[in-house]
Scaffold this motif. Structure first.
Motif, mmCIF file in Angstrom:
data_model
loop_
_atom_site.group_PDB
_atom_site.id
_atom_site.type_symbol
_atom_site.label_atom_id
_atom_site.label_comp_id
_atom_site.label_asym_id
_atom_site.label_seq_id
_atom_site.Cartn_x
_atom_site.Cartn_y
_atom_site.Cartn_z
ATOM 1 N N SER A 153 0.486 -0.923 -0.283
ATOM 2 C CA SER A 153 -0.194 -0.417 -0.286
ATOM 3 C C SER A 153 1.248 1.384 -0.178
ATOM 4 O O SER A 153 0.696 2.075 0.485
ATOM 5 N N ARG A 154 1.897 1.170 0.336
ATOM 6 C CA ARG A 154 3.324 2.370 0.279
ATOM 7 C C ARG A 154 3.692 2.334 -0.703
ATOM 8 O O ARG A 154 4.249 3.243 -0.885
ATOM 9 N N LEU A 155 4.391 1.061 -1.291
ATOM 10 C CA LEU A 155 4.670 2.089 -2.755
ATOM 11 C C LEU A 155 4.798 2.560 -3.767
ATOM 12 O O LEU A 155 6.244 3.097 -3.687
ATOM 13 N N TYR A 156 4.034 2.919 -4.133
ATOM 14 C CA TYR A 156 3.977 3.867 -5.376
ATOM 15 C C TYR A 156 4.406 4.917 -4.392
ATOM 16 O O TYR A 156 4.970 6.074 -5.125
ATOM 17 N N GLN A 157 3.973 5.258 -3.252
ATOM 18 C CA GLN A 157 3.861 7.361 -2.916
ATOM 19 C C GLN A 157 5.266 6.721 -2.551
ATOM 20 O O GLN A 157 6.551 8.480 -3.000
ATOM 21 N N ALA A 158 6.332 5.791 -2.283
ATOM 22 C CA ALA A 158 7.736 6.382 -1.959
ATOM 23 C C ALA A 158 8.522 6.084 -3.112
ATOM 24 O O ALA A 158 9.839 7.041 -2.860
ATOM 25 N N LEU A 159 7.699 5.933 -4.559
ATOM 26 C CA LEU A 159 8.553 5.826 -5.711
ATOM 27 C C LEU A 159 8.179 7.259 -6.051
ATOM 28 O O LEU A 159 9.043 7.912 -6.516
ATOM 29 N N LEU A 160 7.045 8.146 -6.393
ATOM 30 C CA LEU A 160 6.723 8.864 -6.848
ATOM 31 C C LEU A 160 7.476 9.742 -6.112
ATOM 32 O O LEU A 160 8.354 10.812 -5.896
ATOM 33 N N GLU A 161 7.726 9.867 -4.600
ATOM 34 C CA GLU A 161 8.422 11.065 -3.583
ATOM 35 C C GLU A 161 10.587 11.279 -4.239
ATOM 36 O O GLU A 161 10.289 11.719 -3.680
ATOM 37 N N THR A 162 10.561 9.136 -4.162
ATOM 38 C CA THR A 162 11.997 9.695 -5.126
ATOM 39 C C THR A 162 12.090 10.409 -6.034
ATOM 40 O O THR A 162 13.241 10.824 -6.262
ATOM 41 N N VAL A 163 10.971 10.117 -6.724
ATOM 42 C CA VAL A 163 11.401 10.164 -8.568
ATOM 43 C C VAL A 163 11.337 11.687 -8.211
ATOM 44 O O VAL A 163 12.010 12.167 -9.885
ATOM 45 N N LEU A 164 9.953 11.808 -8.401
ATOM 46 C CA LEU A 164 9.444 13.620 -8.973
ATOM 47 C C LEU A 164 10.187 14.688 -9.109
ATOM 48 O O LEU A 164 10.529 15.166 -9.472
ATOM 49 N N PRO A 165 10.815 14.582 -7.727
ATOM 50 C CA PRO A 165 12.738 15.550 -7.406
ATOM 51 C C PRO A 165 13.092 15.516 -8.524
ATOM 52 O O PRO A 165 13.476 16.494 -8.865
ATOM 53 N N TYR A 166 13.795 14.707 -9.245
ATOM 54 C CA TYR A 166 14.197 14.410 -10.735
ATOM 55 C C TYR A 166 13.759 14.821 -11.328
ATOM 56 O O TYR A 166 14.835 15.283 -12.571
ATOM 57 N N LEU A 167 12.990 14.417 -11.540
ATOM 58 C CA LEU A 167 11.658 14.954 -13.012
ATOM 59 C C LEU A 167 12.050 16.734 -12.462
ATOM 60 O O LEU A 167 12.120 16.527 -14.005
ATOM 61 N N ALA A 168 11.928 16.776 -11.838
ATOM 62 C CA ALA A 168 11.477 18.188 -12.106
ATOM 63 C C ALA A 168 12.746 19.039 -11.995
ATOM 64 O O ALA A 168 13.018 20.092 -12.134
ATOM 65 N N GLY A 169 14.034 18.879 -11.434
ATOM 66 C CA GLY A 169 15.074 19.438 -11.787
ATOM 67 C C GLY A 169 16.051 19.593 -10.226
ATOM 68 O O GLY A 169 16.590 20.889 -10.611
ATOM 69 N N GLU A 170 14.947 19.539 -9.453
ATOM 70 C CA GLU A 170 15.944 19.259 -8.113
ATOM 71 C C GLU A 170 16.372 19.007 -7.210
ATOM 72 O O GLU A 170 16.131 18.454 -5.764
ATOM 73 N N ALA A 171 16.844 17.207 -7.953
ATOM 74 C CA ALA A 171 17.419 16.325 -7.435
ATOM 75 C C ALA A 171 17.779 15.606 -8.183
ATOM 76 O O ALA A 171 17.786 15.499 -9.565
ATOM 77 N N PRO A 172 19.173 15.270 -7.694
ATOM 78 C CA PRO A 172 19.951 14.634 -8.850
ATOM 79 C C PRO A 172 19.738 12.514 -8.551
ATOM 80 O O PRO A 172 18.439 12.640 -8.527
ATOM 81 N N ALA A 173 19.861 11.842 -10.408
ATOM 82 C CA ALA A 173 18.827 10.741 -10.059
ATOM 83 C C ALA A 173 19.068 10.174 -8.864
ATOM 84 O O ALA A 173 20.313 9.870 -8.151
ATOM 85 N N PRO A 174 18.195 9.276 -8.615
ATOM 86 C CA PRO A 174 18.162 8.682 -7.752
ATOM 87 C C PRO A 174 19.483 7.110 -7.974
ATOM 88 O O PRO A 174 19.661 6.901 -6.569
ATOM 89 N N LEU A 175 19.993 6.972 -8.812
ATOM 90 C CA LEU A 175 20.795 5.790 -9.270
ATOM 91 C C LEU A 175 21.322 6.300 -10.513
ATOM 92 O O LEU A 175 20.240 6.129 -11.612
ATOM 93 N N PRO A 176 22.749 6.371 -11.365
ATOM 94 C CA PRO A 176 23.257 6.472 -12.706
ATOM 95 C C PRO A 176 21.833 5.181 -13.419
ATOM 96 O O PRO A 176 22.203 4.377 -12.584
ATOM 97 N N PHE A 177 21.799 6.182 -14.465
ATOM 98 C CA PHE A 177 20.650 4.688 -14.801
ATOM 99 C C PHE A 177 21.375 3.086 -15.265
ATOM 100 O O PHE A 177 21.419 2.375 -15.197
ATOM 101 N N GLU A 178 23.184 3.560 -15.659
ATOM 102 C CA GLU A 178 23.261 2.434 -16.307
ATOM 103 C C GLU A 178 23.206 1.843 -14.889
ATOM 104 O O GLU A 178 23.944 0.378 -14.929
#
Length: 309
Positions: A231-256
């Motif tokens: 029940s908490r999976l998607y919230q944790a995912l979006l809280e992690t990736v959205l700042p990166y997608l917004a240009g306000e945080a580094p990538a959660p992990l280098p894509f490679e």
């Protein structure tokens, strides 16, 4: 945090509908959707948009590009992901590619290339960012303390199985060197070996009932069991990736490094075909077919519309 205009590409799975309220709750808006018709009939994008109060149901990827800052690609046919991401990458838009990001090495190399060229791109399974994985990693277990780990889930060997690969990768971190098929009894067991010598196993495939995402982790001083709260999976995912997608945080992990989970699953399939011989990730042929996304999408559609089999 910057408020993003977010688009959704392909509405095949439950993820798009589940993500919309969470995206809004985090201060962003879903401004458009596009569906290529892999699973649902013509007109479904309009229905989805109306049900979720989304202003635009677009008729093409190009139309959606002009209405968004970032896009989530949810196609259950992972062979479409590169094609669907390309217009957004070309336009400098941020891209999230849902799991499995792809089932073949060539497409993964394409995505890695985009990232190296400066594209804002991420994706994969929510299991990497779940609260249980994060809390265990905060203990900072030294490599020399490691004994062994087992991570598993049910349903199938790749579309769901990639969750198990990702969870193990999230717990141990990047650096998978090789993969070996061990055999199977109901489920298929695959051993992963890291460059520093640590090892762990994933147990994947169909079972008689649904199993939770779980892990048993053995160090020299302790044994831990983790069962993930879905029940908490998607919230944790979006809280992690959205700042990166917004240009306000580094990538959660280098894509490679992010791509190692899918690479491990592809290596496992090749190890099966080679009778259990270990397969190094850097030795998978670039033209190896891997997992067939089109074939899976047909099976997926048949589950949703059994009368059309």
């Amino acid at each position: 945090m910057k408020s993003l205009r977010i688009g959704l590409v392909d509405l095949d799975t439950s993820h798009p509908g589940s993500f919309v309220p969470l995206i809004r709750g985090l201060g962003h808006e879903v401004t458009g959707v596009f569906d290529s018709g892999t699973v649902y009939p013509p007109g479904y994008a309009e229905t989805f948009a109306r049900e979720h109060q989304i202003e635009h149901a677009c008729e093409s990827l190009e139309e959606l590009v002009g209405r968004v800052d970032a896009v989530f690609i949810h196609s259950c046919n992972w062979d479409l992901h590169v094609h669907h991401a390309q217009p957004f990458v070309d336009a400098g838009k941020a891209v999230f590619i849902d799991k499995p990001m792809t089932g073949n090495v060539g497409d993964l190399q394409k995505m890695i290339g985009w990232a190296k060229q400066g594209a804002v791109i991420t994706g994969g399974s929510a299991l990497r960012y779940c609260n249980e994985v994060r809390e265990w990693k905060e203990r900072k277990i030294a490599a020399e303390e490691w004994v062994y780990g087992l991570v598993g889930c049910a349903v199938d060997e790749f579309n769901y199985g990639v969750h198990a690969y990702t969870m193990l990768h999230g717990l141990l971190g990047p650096g998978i060197e090789s993969v070996r098929y061990l055999g199977e009894n109901v489920q298929r067991q695959i051993e992963l070996t890291w460059k520093d010598g640590r090892q762990g196993t994933v147990s994947i495939g169909k079972t008689a009932g649904y199993l939770p995402f779980y892990a048993t982790l053995v160090t020299q001083k302790q044994v831990d069991y983790i069962s993930v709260d879905n029940s908490r999976l998607y919230q944790a995912l979006l809280e992690t990736v959205l700042p990166y997608l917004a240009g306000e945080a580094p990538a959660p992990l280098p894509f490679e490094e992010l791509a190692e989970a899918e690479m491990a699953a592809i290596a496992a399939k090749l190890s099966v075909e080679r009778g259990g011989k270990p397969v190094r990730l850097n030795e998978i042929p670039s033209d190896y077919a891997g997992y067939d996304g089109k074939a899976f999408s047909k099976q997926y559609k048949a589950l949703i519309f059994p009368s059309e089999k």
